[in-house]
Motif scaffolding. Structure first.
Motif, PDB file in Angstrom:
ATOM      1  N   ASP A 251      83.240  73.230  40.148  1.00 21.35           N
ATOM      2  CA  ASP A 251      82.366  72.476  39.256  1.00 21.35           C
ATOM      3  C   ASP A 251      82.295  73.056  37.845  1.00 21.35           C
ATOM      4  OD1 ASP A 251      81.669  70.676  41.292  1.00 21.35           O
ATOM      5  OD2 ASP A 251      80.100  72.016  42.022  1.00 21.35           O
ATOM      6  N   ILE A 252      83.092  74.070  37.552  1.00 19.64           N
ATOM      7  CA  ILE A 252      83.073  74.648  36.207  1.00 19.64           C
ATOM      8  C   ILE A 252      83.512  73.577  35.207  1.00 19.64           C
ATOM      9  CG2 ILE A 252      84.103  76.373  34.684  1.00 19.64           C
ATOM     10  CD1 ILE A 252      84.442  78.179  37.121  1.00 19.64           C
ATOM     11  N   PRO A 253      82.692  73.307  34.182  1.00 23.44           N
ATOM     12  CA  PRO A 253      83.025  72.235  33.228  1.00 23.44           C
ATOM     13  C   PRO A 253      84.137  72.640  32.267  1.00 23.44           C
ATOM     14  CG  PRO A 253      80.963  73.288  32.616  1.00 23.44           C
ATOM     15  CD  PRO A 253      81.357  73.878  33.936  1.00 23.44           C
ATOM     16  N   ILE A 254      85.014  71.705  31.992  1.00 23.84           N
ATOM     17  CA  ILE A 254      86.160  71.968  31.135  1.00 23.84           C
ATOM     18  C   ILE A 254      85.763  72.066  29.661  1.00 23.84           C
ATOM     19  CG2 ILE A 254      86.716  69.517  30.782  1.00 23.84           C
ATOM     20  CD1 ILE A 254      89.677  70.290  31.003  1.00 23.84           C
ATOM     21  N   ASP A 255      84.602  71.503  29.307  1.00 27.21           N
ATOM     22  CA  ASP A 255      84.200  71.449  27.904  1.00 27.21           C
ATOM     23  C   ASP A 255      83.057  72.424  27.579  1.00 27.21           C
ATOM     24  OD1 ASP A 255      82.392  70.075  29.467  1.00 27.21           O
ATOM     25  OD2 ASP A 255      82.002  68.500  27.984  1.00 27.21           O
ATOM     26  N   TYR A 256      82.907  73.479  28.391  1.00 26.14           N
ATOM     27  CA  TYR A 256      81.817  74.434  28.148  1.00 26.14           C
ATOM     28  C   TYR A 256      82.405  75.831  28.000  1.00 26.14           C
ATOM     29  CZ  TYR A 256      77.217  76.621  28.527  1.00 26.14           C
ATOM     30  OH  TYR A 256      76.070  77.328  28.272  1.00 26.14           O
ATOM     31  N   TYR A 257      82.030  76.499  26.893  1.00 27.45           N
ATOM     32  CA  TYR A 257      82.567  77.833  26.614  1.00 27.45           C
ATOM     33  C   TYR A 257      81.478  78.896  26.549  1.00 27.45           C
ATOM     34  CZ  TYR A 257      86.936  75.465  25.573  1.00 27.45           C
ATOM     35  OH  TYR A 257      88.082  74.715  25.674  1.00 27.45           O
ATOM     36  N   GLY A 258      80.291  78.537  26.994  1.00 29.53           N
ATOM     37  CA  GLY A 258      79.202  79.500  27.005  1.00 29.53           C
ATOM     38  C   GLY A 258      79.235  80.371  28.251  1.00 29.53           C
ATOM     39  N   ILE A 259      78.133  81.058  28.504  1.00 31.53           N
ATOM     40  CA  ILE A 259      78.029  81.978  29.635  1.00 31.53           C
ATOM     41  C   ILE A 259      77.604  81.203  30.876  1.00 31.53           C
ATOM     42  CG2 ILE A 259      77.059  84.166  30.417  1.00 31.53           C
ATOM     43  CD1 ILE A 259      78.589  84.318  27.783  1.00 31.53           C
ATOM     44  N   ILE A 260      78.281  81.436  31.994  1.00 29.18           N
ATOM     45  CA  ILE A 260      77.943  80.734  33.225  1.00 29.18           C
ATOM     46  C   ILE A 260      77.821  81.729  34.383  1.00 29.18           C
ATOM     47  CG2 ILE A 260      79.159  78.671  32.437  1.00 29.18           C
ATOM     48  CD1 ILE A 260      81.358  79.264  34.440  1.00 29.18           C
ATOM     49  N   ILE A 315      78.115  85.961  39.773  1.00 31.95           N
ATOM     50  CA  ILE A 315      79.042  86.608  38.863  1.00 31.95           C
ATOM     51  C   ILE A 315      78.931  85.894  37.523  1.00 31.95           C
ATOM     52  CG2 ILE A 315      81.438  87.268  38.450  1.00 31.95           C
ATOM     53  CD1 ILE A 315      80.119  88.565  40.900  1.00 31.95           C
ATOM     54  N   ILE A 316      78.754  86.665  36.458  1.00 34.54           N
ATOM     55  CA  ILE A 316      78.571  86.091  35.119  1.00 34.54           C
ATOM     56  C   ILE A 316      79.918  86.102  34.404  1.00 34.54           C
ATOM     57  CG2 ILE A 316      77.236  86.188  32.995  1.00 34.54           C
ATOM     58  CD1 ILE A 316      75.605  85.719  35.576  1.00 34.54           C
ATOM     59  N   VAL A 317      80.390  84.916  34.018  1.00 36.30           N
ATOM     60  CA  VAL A 317      81.721  84.798  33.435  1.00 36.30           C
ATOM     61  C   VAL A 317      81.686  83.937  32.182  1.00 36.30           C
ATOM     62  CG1 VAL A 317      82.712  84.989  35.750  1.00 36.30           C
ATOM     63  CG2 VAL A 317      82.414  82.732  34.738  1.00 36.30           C
ATOM     64  N   GLN A 318      82.810  83.955  31.461  1.00 39.37           N
ATOM     65  CA  GLN A 318      82.931  83.142  30.252  1.00 39.37           C
ATOM     66  C   GLN A 318      84.401  82.791  30.050  1.00 39.37           C
ATOM     67  OE1 GLN A 318      81.730  85.037  26.559  1.00 39.37           O
ATOM     68  NE2 GLN A 318      81.071  83.095  25.699  1.00 39.37           N
ATOM     69  N   GLY A 322      88.152  79.731  22.936  1.00 39.53           N
ATOM     70  CA  GLY A 322      87.052  79.162  22.186  1.00 39.53           C
ATOM     71  C   GLY A 322      85.826  80.035  22.073  1.00 39.53           C
ATOM     72  N   LEU A 323      85.960  81.360  22.322  1.00 40.91           N
ATOM     73  CA  LEU A 323      84.804  82.233  22.194  1.00 40.91           C
ATOM     74  C   LEU A 323      84.426  82.352  20.727  1.00 40.91           C
ATOM     75  CD1 LEU A 323      85.641  85.145  24.652  1.00 40.91           C
ATOM     76  CD2 LEU A 323      84.249  83.135  25.041  1.00 40.91           C
ATOM     77  N   MET A 324      83.141  82.208  20.450  1.00 44.09           N
ATOM     78  CA  MET A 324      82.662  82.324  19.078  1.00 44.09           C
ATOM     79  C   MET A 324      82.383  83.780  18.746  1.00 44.09           C
ATOM     80  SD  MET A 324      82.760  79.265  18.053  1.00 44.09           S
ATOM     81  CE  MET A 324      81.839  79.372  16.517  1.00 44.09           C
ATOM     82  N   PRO A 325      82.785  84.277  17.564  1.00 45.32           N
ATOM     83  CA  PRO A 325      82.530  85.675  17.208  1.00 45.32           C
ATOM     84  C   PRO A 325      81.044  85.944  17.072  1.00 45.32           C
ATOM     85  CG  PRO A 325      83.335  84.454  15.313  1.00 45.32           C
ATOM     86  CD  PRO A 325      83.469  83.549  16.495  1.00 45.32           C
ATOM     87  N   ARG A 326      80.645  87.148  17.465  1.00 49.17           N
ATOM     88  CA  ARG A 326      79.259  87.572  17.346  1.00 49.17           C
ATOM     89  C   ARG A 326      79.223  88.774  16.424  1.00 49.17           C
ATOM     90  NH1 ARG A 326      75.945  85.989  21.766  1.00 49.17           N
ATOM     91  NH2 ARG A 326      74.759  87.892  21.486  1.00 49.17           N
ATOM     92  N   ILE A 327      78.267  88.824  15.531  1.00 45.03           N
ATOM     93  CA  ILE A 327      78.223  89.829  14.485  1.00 45.03           C
ATOM     94  C   ILE A 327      78.153  91.236  15.051  1.00 45.03           C
ATOM     95  CG2 ILE A 327      76.881  90.729  12.545  1.00 45.03           C
ATOM     96  CD1 ILE A 327      76.020  87.873  11.947  1.00 45.03           C
ATOM     97  N   LYS A 328      77.276  91.473  16.043  1.00 43.68           N
ATOM     98  CA  LYS A 328      77.040  92.842  16.497  1.00 43.68           C
ATOM     99  C   LYS A 328      77.949  93.267  17.639  1.00 43.68           C
ATOM    100  CE  LYS A 328      73.288  91.971  19.809  1.00 43.68           C
ATOM    101  NZ  LYS A 328      71.967  92.439  20.209  1.00 43.68           N
ATOM    102  N   LEU A 329      78.847  92.366  18.085  1.00 40.87           N
ATOM    103  CA  LEU A 329      79.720  92.714  19.194  1.00 40.87           C
ATOM    104  C   LEU A 329      81.163  92.808  18.731  1.00 40.87           C
ATOM    105  CD1 LEU A 329      78.159  90.389  21.889  1.00 40.87           C
ATOM    106  CD2 LEU A 329      77.832  92.826  21.597  1.00 40.87           C
ATOM    107  N   GLN A 330      81.922  93.726  19.336  1.00 44.76           N
ATOM    108  CA  GLN A 330      83.296  93.973  18.931  1.00 44.76           C
ATOM    109  C   GLN A 330      84.255  93.553  20.040  1.00 44.76           C
ATOM    110  OE1 GLN A 330      83.410  98.118  18.016  1.00 44.76           O
ATOM    111  NE2 GLN A 330      81.858  97.998  16.426  1.00 44.76           N
ATOM    112  N   ASN A 331      85.522  93.852  19.818  1.00 42.78           N
ATOM    113  CA  ASN A 331      86.581  93.584  20.795  1.00 42.78           C
ATOM    114  C   ASN A 331      86.640  92.110  21.206  1.00 42.78           C
ATOM    115  OD1 ASN A 331      87.168  96.292  20.800  1.00 42.78           O
ATOM    116  ND2 ASN A 331      85.868  96.736  22.553  1.00 42.78           N
ATOM    117  N   GLN A 332      86.612  91.241  20.225  1.00 41.06           N
ATOM    118  CA  GLN A 332      86.705  89.807  20.515  1.00 41.06           C
ATOM    119  C   GLN A 332      88.130  89.458  20.929  1.00 41.06           C
ATOM    120  OE1 GLN A 332      84.068  87.742  20.341  1.00 41.06           O
ATOM    121  NE2 GLN A 332      82.755  89.444  19.795  1.00 41.06           N
TER     122      GLN A 332
END
Length: 333
Positions: A251-260, A315-318, A322-332
Protein backbone atom coordinates in the motif's frame (compact mmCIF):
# COMPACT_ATOMS: atom_id res chain seq x y z
CA UNK A 1 18.14 11.50 4.22
CA UNK A 2 18.15 12.06 7.95
CA UNK A 3 21.58 12.03 9.57
CA UNK A 4 21.79 9.67 12.54
CA UNK A 5 22.78 11.28 15.82
CA UNK A 6 25.28 9.42 18.02
CA UNK A 7 23.52 7.50 20.74
CA UNK A 8 24.62 5.39 23.69
CA UNK A 9 21.49 3.24 23.51
CA UNK A 10 22.11 -0.42 24.23
CA UNK A 11 18.66 -1.52 23.13
CA UNK A 12 18.56 -5.07 21.80
CA UNK A 13 15.17 -4.50 20.21
CA UNK A 14 11.70 -3.57 21.36
CA UNK A 15 11.81 -6.01 24.28
CA UNK A 16 14.58 -3.93 25.85
CA UNK A 17 12.21 -0.98 26.11
CA UNK A 18 8.83 -2.48 26.84
CA UNK A 19 6.87 -5.69 26.81
CA UNK A 20 4.82 -6.43 23.74
CA UNK A 21 1.81 -8.69 23.81
CA UNK A 22 2.88 -10.56 20.68
CA UNK A 23 5.86 -12.89 20.34
CA UNK A 24 6.74 -12.85 24.05
CA UNK A 25 6.63 -16.65 23.86
CA UNK A 26 9.81 -16.69 21.81
CA UNK A 27 11.67 -14.25 24.01
CA UNK A 28 11.17 -16.45 27.07
CA UNK A 29 12.08 -19.70 25.36
CA UNK A 30 15.16 -21.70 26.33
CA UNK A 31 16.99 -24.52 24.61
CA UNK A 32 14.19 -26.92 25.49
CA UNK A 33 11.64 -29.04 23.67
CA UNK A 34 9.12 -26.19 23.69
CA UNK A 35 11.66 -24.05 21.82
CA UNK A 36 12.08 -26.62 19.05
CA UNK A 37 10.04 -26.33 15.86
CA UNK A 38 11.03 -28.31 12.78
CA UNK A 39 10.72 -26.72 9.36
CA UNK A 40 8.53 -28.53 6.83
CA UNK A 41 10.03 -29.79 3.58
CA UNK A 42 7.86 -27.72 1.25
CA UNK A 43 8.74 -24.53 3.17
CA UNK A 44 12.45 -25.31 2.79
CA UNK A 45 12.17 -26.16 -0.90
CA UNK A 46 10.11 -23.05 -1.64
CA UNK A 47 12.87 -20.79 -0.34
CA UNK A 48 16.04 -22.69 -1.18
CA UNK A 49 15.07 -23.31 -4.80
CA UNK A 50 15.58 -19.56 -5.34
CA UNK A 51 19.27 -19.88 -4.43
CA UNK A 52 20.29 -22.95 -6.44
CA UNK A 53 23.13 -21.17 -8.24
CA UNK A 54 24.82 -20.40 -4.92
CA UNK A 55 25.24 -24.06 -3.93
CA UNK A 56 27.32 -25.27 -6.88
CA UNK A 57 30.63 -26.72 -5.66
CA UNK A 58 29.93 -25.64 -2.06
CA UNK A 59 30.06 -27.35 1.33
CA UNK A 60 26.72 -26.92 3.10
CA UNK A 61 26.57 -27.30 6.89
CA UNK A 62 23.26 -27.82 8.68
CA UNK A 63 23.74 -27.62 12.46
CA UNK A 64 20.80 -27.71 14.92
CA UNK A 65 19.23 -30.63 13.05
CA UNK A 66 17.42 -33.77 14.09
CA UNK A 67 19.61 -36.12 12.06
CA UNK A 68 17.92 -38.07 9.27
CA UNK A 69 14.52 -36.77 10.40
CA UNK A 70 15.52 -33.24 9.44
CA UNK A 71 13.90 -31.85 6.32
CA UNK A 72 17.05 -29.82 5.67
CA UNK A 73 18.89 -33.13 5.47
CA UNK A 74 16.23 -34.54 3.14
CA UNK A 75 16.27 -31.49 0.85
CA UNK A 76 20.01 -31.47 0.33
CA UNK A 77 20.27 -35.24 0.07
CA UNK A 78 17.52 -35.47 -2.54
CA UNK A 79 18.87 -32.50 -4.52
CA UNK A 80 22.58 -33.17 -4.00
CA UNK A 81 23.39 -33.82 -7.67
CA UNK A 82 21.10 -31.14 -9.06
CA UNK A 83 22.65 -28.53 -6.76
CA UNK A 84 26.13 -29.87 -7.61
CA UNK A 85 27.17 -29.77 -3.96
CA UNK A 86 30.68 -30.66 -2.95
CA UNK A 87 29.62 -31.93 0.47
CA UNK A 88 26.73 -31.88 2.94
CA UNK A 89 27.44 -31.96 6.67
CA UNK A 90 24.61 -32.18 9.18
CA UNK A 91 24.90 -32.40 12.97
CA UNK A 92 22.36 -33.56 15.51
CA UNK A 93 21.46 -32.48 19.02
CA UNK A 94 19.46 -34.81 21.26
CA UNK A 95 17.18 -32.44 23.10
CA UNK A 96 15.63 -35.14 25.30
CA UNK A 97 18.79 -36.80 26.64
CA UNK A 98 21.36 -34.66 28.46
CA UNK A 99 23.96 -37.45 28.19
CA UNK A 100 23.45 -38.40 24.55
CA UNK A 101 26.24 -37.67 22.10
CA UNK A 102 25.47 -35.82 18.90
CA UNK A 103 26.00 -37.23 15.43
CA UNK A 104 27.71 -35.89 12.32
CA UNK A 105 26.52 -37.06 8.90
CA UNK A 106 28.67 -36.29 5.85
CA UNK A 107 27.56 -36.84 2.27
CA UNK A 108 29.67 -36.50 -0.89
CA UNK A 109 29.26 -37.89 -4.40
CA UNK A 110 31.36 -40.88 -3.33
CA UNK A 111 30.18 -41.77 0.14
CA UNK A 112 27.94 -41.20 3.12
CA UNK A 113 29.62 -41.30 6.52
CA UNK A 114 28.06 -41.13 9.98
CA UNK A 115 30.20 -40.54 13.08
CA UNK A 116 29.52 -39.81 16.74
CA UNK A 117 30.45 -36.39 18.07
CA UNK A 118 32.44 -35.93 21.25
CA UNK A 119 29.76 -33.64 22.66
CA UNK A 120 25.98 -33.24 22.45
CA UNK A 121 26.02 -31.29 19.19
CA UNK A 122 25.23 -27.83 20.57
CA UNK A 123 26.15 -25.41 17.78
CA UNK A 124 27.72 -23.08 20.37
CA UNK A 125 30.32 -25.70 21.30
CA UNK A 126 33.88 -25.55 19.95
CA UNK A 127 33.32 -28.86 18.20
CA UNK A 128 30.37 -27.63 16.13
CA UNK A 129 31.96 -24.24 15.54
CA UNK A 130 34.88 -26.06 13.94
CA UNK A 131 32.44 -27.88 11.68
CA UNK A 132 30.72 -24.61 10.79
CA UNK A 133 34.13 -23.19 9.91
CA UNK A 134 34.53 -25.95 7.30
CA UNK A 135 31.37 -24.97 5.45
CA UNK A 136 30.66 -22.41 2.77
CA UNK A 137 26.94 -21.98 3.42
CA UNK A 138 25.14 -22.56 6.74
CA UNK A 139 21.49 -23.56 6.43
CA UNK A 140 19.33 -24.35 9.44
CA UNK A 141 16.48 -23.55 11.81
CA UNK A 142 17.95 -23.00 15.30
CA UNK A 143 15.88 -22.80 18.50
CA UNK A 144 14.27 -19.37 18.27
CA UNK A 145 15.77 -18.23 21.57
CA UNK A 146 19.29 -18.91 20.25
CA UNK A 147 18.86 -17.25 16.87
CA UNK A 148 21.16 -14.33 17.66
CA UNK A 149 23.86 -16.68 18.95
CA UNK A 150 23.98 -18.51 15.62
CA UNK A 151 23.95 -15.30 13.57
CA UNK A 152 26.87 -14.03 15.63
CA UNK A 153 28.80 -17.25 14.98
CA UNK A 154 28.24 -17.34 11.21
CA UNK A 155 29.04 -13.64 10.96
CA UNK A 156 32.29 -14.08 12.90
CA UNK A 157 33.20 -16.98 10.59
CA UNK A 158 32.26 -14.86 7.55
CA UNK A 159 29.93 -17.53 6.19
CA UNK A 160 27.06 -17.34 3.75
CA UNK A 161 23.83 -18.47 5.37
CA UNK A 162 20.10 -19.13 5.21
CA UNK A 163 18.74 -19.25 8.76
CA UNK A 164 15.15 -19.34 10.00
CA UNK A 165 14.22 -16.89 12.77
CA UNK A 166 11.42 -14.68 14.07
CA UNK A 167 10.80 -11.72 11.77
CA UNK A 168 10.84 -9.48 14.87
CA UNK A 169 14.51 -10.43 15.33
CA UNK A 170 15.43 -7.79 12.78
CA UNK A 171 14.72 -5.15 15.44
CA UNK A 172 17.49 -6.47 17.71
CA UNK A 173 20.37 -4.03 17.81
CA UNK A 174 22.96 -6.44 16.42
CA UNK A 175 20.71 -7.73 13.62
CA UNK A 176 19.46 -4.27 12.68
CA UNK A 177 23.01 -2.95 12.45
CA UNK A 178 23.92 -5.83 10.12
CA UNK A 179 20.88 -4.99 8.01
CA UNK A 180 21.80 -1.33 7.81
CA UNK A 181 25.31 -2.32 6.67
CA UNK A 182 23.89 -4.57 3.97
CA UNK A 183 25.24 -7.74 5.59
CA UNK A 184 21.91 -9.44 6.21
CA UNK A 185 18.38 -9.27 4.86
CA UNK A 186 15.14 -11.24 4.85
CA UNK A 187 14.62 -14.02 2.35
CA UNK A 188 11.84 -14.28 -0.21
CA UNK A 189 9.22 -16.10 1.86
CA UNK A 190 7.93 -16.40 5.37
CA UNK A 191 7.79 -19.79 7.08
CA UNK A 192 4.29 -20.67 8.23
CA UNK A 193 3.95 -24.30 9.29
CA UNK A 194 6.24 -26.01 11.80
CA UNK A 195 6.25 -29.44 13.39
CA UNK A 196 6.86 -29.94 17.10
CA UNK A 197 9.04 -32.81 18.38
CA UNK A 198 5.82 -34.66 19.34
CA UNK A 199 4.59 -34.53 15.74
CA UNK A 200 1.92 -31.85 16.17
CA UNK A 201 1.77 -28.88 13.80
CA UNK A 202 1.90 -25.20 14.69
CA UNK A 203 1.26 -22.23 12.43
CA UNK A 204 3.05 -18.89 12.73
CA UNK A 205 2.75 -15.64 10.80
CA UNK A 206 5.95 -13.98 11.96
CA UNK A 207 8.83 -16.29 10.97
CA UNK A 208 11.25 -15.48 8.14
CA UNK A 209 14.45 -16.55 6.46
CA UNK A 210 17.51 -14.44 7.24
CA UNK A 211 20.27 -14.56 4.67
CA UNK A 212 23.20 -12.86 2.96
CA UNK A 213 22.60 -14.68 -0.34
CA UNK A 214 21.15 -12.72 -3.23
CA UNK A 215 18.25 -13.90 -5.35
CA UNK A 216 16.57 -12.34 -8.35
CA UNK A 217 13.80 -10.95 -6.15
CA UNK A 218 16.28 -8.71 -4.34
CA UNK A 219 16.96 -6.89 -7.60
CA UNK A 220 13.32 -5.96 -8.07
CA UNK A 221 11.86 -2.78 -6.56
CA UNK A 222 8.52 -2.83 -4.78
CA UNK A 223 5.85 -2.18 -7.37
CA UNK A 224 3.98 0.89 -6.16
CA UNK A 225 0.45 1.25 -7.48
CA UNK A 226 -1.43 3.17 -4.77
CA UNK A 227 -1.69 6.97 -4.57
CA UNK A 228 -1.64 9.31 -1.61
CA UNK A 229 -3.39 12.23 -3.33
CA UNK A 230 -7.15 12.09 -2.79
CA UNK A 231 -6.64 9.11 -0.46
CA UNK A 232 -5.09 10.90 2.52
CA UNK A 233 -7.67 9.36 4.86
CA UNK A 234 -6.15 5.93 4.19
CA UNK A 235 -2.75 7.13 5.41
CA UNK A 236 -3.27 8.76 8.83
CA UNK A 237 -0.38 10.40 10.62
CA UNK A 238 0.73 8.92 13.93
CA UNK A 239 -0.39 10.64 17.13
CA UNK A 240 3.20 11.07 18.30
CA UNK A 241 5.38 11.09 15.17
CA UNK A 242 5.39 13.13 11.97
CA UNK A 243 5.02 10.08 9.76
CA UNK A 244 2.09 8.36 8.11
CA UNK A 245 0.97 4.78 8.72
CA UNK A 246 1.11 2.33 5.80
CA UNK A 247 -0.36 -1.00 6.83
CA UNK A 248 1.39 -3.06 4.13
CA UNK A 249 4.32 -2.59 1.78
CA UNK A 250 1.79 -3.21 -1.01
CA UNK A 251 0.00 0.00 0.00
CA UNK A 252 3.00 2.35 -0.14
CA UNK A 253 1.85 5.30 -2.30
CA UNK A 254 3.80 6.04 -5.45
CA UNK A 255 3.31 9.80 -5.12
CA UNK A 256 4.48 10.26 -1.50
CA UNK A 257 8.07 11.10 -0.56
CA UNK A 258 7.63 11.90 3.10
CA UNK A 259 8.32 9.73 6.15
CA UNK A 260 6.23 6.57 6.49
CA UNK A 261 5.88 3.73 8.99
CA UNK A 262 5.56 0.17 7.71
CA UNK A 263 5.29 -3.27 9.38
CA UNK A 264 8.26 -5.62 9.64
CA UNK A 265 7.11 -7.54 6.57
CA UNK A 266 8.36 -4.56 4.54
CA UNK A 267 11.80 -6.19 4.77
CA UNK A 268 10.56 -9.12 2.69
CA UNK A 269 10.52 -6.84 -0.35
CA UNK A 270 12.83 -3.99 0.56
CA UNK A 271 15.22 -2.88 -2.17
CA UNK A 272 17.95 -0.58 -0.72
CA UNK A 273 18.05 1.34 -4.00
CA UNK A 274 14.42 2.33 -3.55
CA UNK A 275 14.00 3.12 0.16
CA UNK A 276 16.13 4.52 2.94
CA UNK A 277 15.70 2.89 6.35
CA UNK A 278 15.62 5.56 9.06
CA UNK A 279 15.21 3.08 11.92
CA UNK A 280 12.62 1.43 14.15
CA UNK A 281 9.88 3.48 15.78
CA UNK A 282 11.41 3.10 19.23
CA UNK A 283 14.60 4.81 17.97
CA UNK A 284 12.90 7.95 16.69
CA UNK A 285 13.02 10.00 19.90
CA UNK A 286 16.80 9.67 20.14
CA UNK A 287 17.77 9.63 16.45
CA UNK A 288 15.26 12.06 14.91
CA UNK A 289 13.72 14.31 17.59
CA UNK A 290 12.46 16.62 14.82
CA UNK A 291 9.92 13.90 13.93
CA UNK A 292 8.42 13.89 17.44
CA UNK A 293 5.18 15.79 17.98
CA UNK A 294 5.87 17.92 21.02
CA UNK A 295 2.19 18.23 21.92
CA UNK A 296 1.79 14.48 22.36
CA UNK A 297 1.06 13.95 26.05
CA UNK A 298 1.84 10.24 26.43
CA UNK A 299 5.60 10.68 26.50
CA UNK A 300 6.20 7.33 28.22
CA UNK A 301 6.04 5.33 24.99
CA UNK A 302 8.51 5.10 22.12
CA UNK A 303 6.26 3.05 19.85
CA UNK A 304 4.28 4.67 17.08
CA UNK A 305 0.77 5.50 18.35
CA UNK A 306 -2.27 5.75 16.11
CA UNK A 307 -5.70 6.82 17.35
CA UNK A 308 -4.54 6.29 20.91
CA UNK A 309 -3.39 2.72 20.25
CA UNK A 310 0.25 1.66 20.50
CA UNK A 311 1.29 0.00 17.25
CA UNK A 312 3.34 -3.17 16.94
CA UNK A 313 6.92 -2.31 15.93
CA UNK A 314 7.02 -0.09 12.86
CA UNK A 315 9.98 0.49 10.54
CA UNK A 316 10.38 4.15 9.58
CA UNK A 317 11.39 4.58 5.95
CA UNK A 318 11.55 7.18 3.19
CA UNK A 319 11.71 6.99 -0.58
CA UNK A 320 15.13 7.82 -1.97
CA UNK A 321 13.90 9.79 -4.96
CA UNK A 322 12.67 13.32 -4.48
CA UNK A 323 14.04 13.93 -0.99
CA UNK A 324 13.93 17.61 -0.13
CA UNK A 325 17.13 19.11 1.37
CA UNK A 326 17.00 20.09 5.02
CA UNK A 327 19.13 22.93 6.33
CA UNK A 328 20.43 21.29 9.52
CA UNK A 329 20.90 17.79 8.11
CA UNK A 330 23.80 16.55 5.99
CA UNK A 331 24.60 13.60 3.74
CA UNK A 332 21.66 14.12 1.41
CA UNK A 333 21.13 11.78 -1.52
Amino acid sequence: MFQTKPTESTSQGWMANKEKKQNVYFMKAKYEVDDEFYTNYHEIKKELDDYKSHFKGKIVVCPCNDGKKSNFYHYFKLNFKELELQKLITTTFNINDQNAKGTKIEITTKEKKETQLHGRGDFRSDEIREIIAQGDIIVTNPPFSLFRDLIEIVESEKKKFLIVGGTYSITYKMIFELYEKGKIWLGNNQVNIFTRPDGTKKRFSNISWFTNLKSIKHLEPIKLTKRYKNNEHKYPEYDNYKAIEVTSYKDIPIDYYGIIGVPLTFFLRHNPAQFNILGCDFQIKEKYPELVKQDFTQSNTKSAVLNGQEMFTRIIVQRKNGLMPRIKLQNQF
